[in-house]
Design an enzyme around this catalytic site. Structure first.
Site, mmCIF file in Angstrom:
data_model
loop_
_atom_site.group_PDB
_atom_site.id
_atom_site.type_symbol
_atom_site.label_atom_id
_atom_site.label_comp_id
_atom_site.label_asym_id
_atom_site.label_seq_id
_atom_site.Cartn_x
_atom_site.Cartn_y
_atom_site.Cartn_z
ATOM 1 N N ASP A 1 2.766 -60.960 14.794
ATOM 2 C CA ASP A 1 1.387 -60.454 14.775
ATOM 3 C C ASP A 1 0.525 -61.095 13.690
ATOM 4 O O ASP A 1 -0.366 -60.465 13.139
ATOM 5 C CB ASP A 1 1.385 -58.921 14.588
ATOM 6 N N LYS B 1 -1.163 -65.733 15.762
ATOM 7 C CA LYS B 1 -0.788 -67.063 16.256
ATOM 8 C C LYS B 1 -1.667 -67.470 17.430
ATOM 9 O O LYS B 1 -2.056 -68.628 17.564
ATOM 10 C CB LYS B 1 0.691 -67.059 16.705
ATOM 11 N N HIS C 1 -0.068 -61.837 22.362
ATOM 12 C CA HIS C 1 -1.068 -62.691 21.725
ATOM 13 C C HIS C 1 -2.435 -62.360 22.277
ATOM 14 O O HIS C 1 -2.710 -62.583 23.448
ATOM 15 C CB HIS C 1 -0.739 -64.167 21.968
ATOM 16 N N GLN D 1 6.884 -64.255 18.186
ATOM 17 C CA GLN D 1 7.593 -63.596 17.091
ATOM 18 C C GLN D 1 7.418 -64.402 15.793
ATOM 19 O O GLN D 1 6.411 -65.065 15.645
ATOM 20 C CB GLN D 1 9.080 -63.374 17.421
HETATM 21 P P1 IMO Z 1 4.394 -61.546 18.463
HETATM 22 O O1 IMO Z 1 4.656 -62.778 19.249
HETATM 23 C C1 IMO Z 1 5.799 -58.173 16.151
HETATM 24 C C2 IMO Z 1 9.923 -56.778 16.767
HETATM 25 C C3 IMO Z 1 10.008 -55.383 17.346
HETATM 26 C C4 IMO Z 1 11.325 -54.914 16.745
HETATM 27 C C5 IMO Z 1 12.178 -56.181 16.759
HETATM 28 C C6 IMO Z 1 13.132 -56.280 17.949
HETATM 29 O O2 IMO Z 1 3.317 -60.671 18.981
HETATM 30 O O3 IMO Z 1 4.212 -61.871 17.020
HETATM 31 P P2 IMO Z 1 12.755 -56.803 20.528
HETATM 32 O O4 IMO Z 1 11.991 -56.036 21.577
HETATM 33 O O5 IMO Z 1 12.286 -58.195 20.342
HETATM 34 O O6 IMO Z 1 14.244 -56.711 20.710
HETATM 35 O O7 IMO Z 1 12.451 -56.000 19.163
HETATM 36 O O8 IMO Z 1 11.271 -57.273 16.796
HETATM 37 N N1 IMO Z 1 9.073 -57.723 17.521
HETATM 38 C C7 IMO Z 1 7.817 -58.068 17.185
HETATM 39 N N2 IMO Z 1 7.013 -57.623 16.209
HETATM 40 N N3 IMO Z 1 5.330 -59.122 16.962
HETATM 41 C C8 IMO Z 1 6.123 -59.619 17.923
HETATM 42 O O9 IMO Z 1 5.758 -60.680 18.674
HETATM 43 C C9 IMO Z 1 7.414 -59.058 18.109
HETATM 44 N N4 IMO Z 1 8.429 -59.267 18.980
HETATM 45 C C10 IMO Z 1 9.439 -58.468 18.593
HETATM 46 O O10 IMO Z 1 8.932 -54.582 16.954
HETATM 47 O O11 IMO Z 1 11.132 -54.550 15.403
HETATM 48 MG MG MG Z 2 3.056 -58.622 18.516
#
Ligand code: IMO
Ligand code: MG
Length: 422
Positions: free
Chosen positions: A14, A17, A42, A223
């Protein structure tokens, strides 16, 4: 031969990106996603309209740009089609989409397994997953029983679904969880396969051909480094490799093919889900940042935990990824505070350290050492570095000094144009 430029998250996701990706995508011939799935969210604002992409590569908004979902991605066909339909409804063409035949398919039983496992974890052990089936899908990949896109559109689909469901149901049954129905899944997924069929191809050779043709390439990370299965705060991480290594394994491109690596961060920090977070402000300051920065999940709508920017963690991301340029978002947001802090080191049992570790005991022990900065500056919408107030420049300069990496992009507002490129 061209090289692939990469945009990666440096913290817990978050970081915005999408904004940097969107800018670079308009200048790229090819955009690629290499890891994760629809746990990513995103948000991109175009012509006053907000798009929250979870799977579609952002390049899909730019006519003429190839939008490639690489082999390292886990694809929920229902979610992907929903996104494509929204885009088509708004007049965007989706003909430039390509999906790797080796990308793994998220099945309904992955989502059930994700929910079941999370429900069974004790309060302190919960990961706070997005419940999108990401972890269980990657488990099947490494267990070597996954259903790939090539299965979904091929002859092996039905047999693989039946086999998988049979095995998953043993686990569901033993745990008193609702069992899956293989035939219902097959019926539901057949039309999805039909919809996606024409976009599925061998993206590994396709991407190498693009490099040979000297096309400009962008890999959009999902992520972030501190959520990486190896380099993140295990077990509070995602199940893929969102750091630079995932670009090679998730696309088939080699280390030699990598060009610039842009690390995205916010002028403060945030985290969703559980896990340690040294600079967290679990107090009024954190609440203020959350409201000013609209820090609520694009994927799950959860309120994000907020805190100060942590340069110890950032320097770790710089090392692990070989970051060549920083992209800092929400400079406008931090400027709304009267004063704000930057973590420049940790105190570990009375000793100052700048070496990050995801070790749980280390995370528990360390106290942040801060430098304070003056806020109360207004930069809303600035598009040139010279327009920035001195106070904002001082902050950016300090970040550059302590990371040794130039700040190449500065987000000055939510809109597509509110960006400084240096
Ligand atoms: P973007 O691309 C923020 C976090 C989840 C959880 C951990 C595992 O938007 O930056 P999962 O469902 O992947 O097995 O969850 O990872 N998480 C993210 N947090 N932004 C994301 O993606 C995330 N993708 C997974 O909140 O703590
Ligand atoms: Mg996110």
């Amino acid at each position: 031969m061209s090289k692939i430029n990469i945009v990666l998250g440096t913290f817990f996701g978050d970081e915005g990106k999408g904004k940097i990706i969107d800018y670079l995508a308009t200048k790229s011939d090819v955009t690629v996603r290499c890891s994760g799935g629809n746990n990513a969210g995103h948000t991109i604002q175009v012509n006053g309209k907000k798009y929250a992409f979870h799977l579609a590569p952002s390049g899909i908004l730019t006519p003429g740009t190839l939008a490639v979902i690489g082999n390292g991605v886990v694809v929920d066909p229902r979610v992907l089609i929903e996104e494509l339909e929204v885009l088509r409804g708004d007049g965007y063409s989706i003909e430039n989409l390509r999906i790797s035949d080796k990308a793994n398919v998220i099945m309904p039983y992955h989502i059930e397994m994700d929910k079941m496992l999370e429900a069974q974890r004790a309060p302190g052990d919960k990961i706070g997953t997005t419940a999108r089936g990401i972890g269980p899908c990657y488990c099947d990949k490494y267990e070597r029983c996954a259903i790939r896109m090539e299965d979904l559109i091929g002859d092996t689909f039905e047999e693989k679904v039946r086999k998988n469901v049979k095995n998953k149901n043993i686990i569901f049954k033993a745990n008193g969880w609702q069992e899956s129905d293989a035939e219902a899944i097959i019926e539901e997924y057949k039309p999805l396969a039909e919809y996606l069929k024409s976009y599925v191809c061998d993206t590994i050779n396709l991407l190498h051909d693009c490099l040979e043709k000297d096309m400009s390439m962008l890999c959009e990370g999902a992520q972030a480094t501190l959520l990486d299965i190896d380099f993140g705060s295990y077990p509070f991480v995602t199940s893929s490799s969102p750091s630079v290594g995932g670009v090679c394994t998730g696309t088939g491109l080699s280390a030699h093919d990598i060009g610039e690596v842009y690390g995205v961060l916010k002028a403060y920090s945030s985290r969703v889900g559980e896990g340690p977070y040294i600079t967290e402000q679990n107090n009024e300051i954190g609440d203020t940042i959350r409201e000013l920065g609209h820090e609520y999940g694009a994927t799950t709508k959860r309120p994000r935990r907020c805190g100060w920017l942590d340069l110890v963690a950032l320097n770790y991301a710089v090392k692990v990824n070989g970051i060549t340029g920083l992209a800092i978002n929400h400079l406008d947001t931090i400027g709304k505070l009267p004063t704000f802090k930057l973590c420049v080191a940790y105190e570990d049992n009375g000793v100052r350290t700048t070496n990050y570790s995801t070790n749980a005991a280390f995370q528990e022990r360390c106290k942040p050492i801060y430098e304070e900065f003056e806020g109360n500056f207004e930069i809303g919408g600035a598009t040139r570095f010279e327009e920035l107030p001195e106070k904002a420049k001082i902050y950016l300069k300090r970040i550059e000094e302590l990371t040794g990496v130039p700040v190449k992009f500065i987000g000055t507002g939510a809109g597509r144009e509110e960006l400084i490129v240096r």
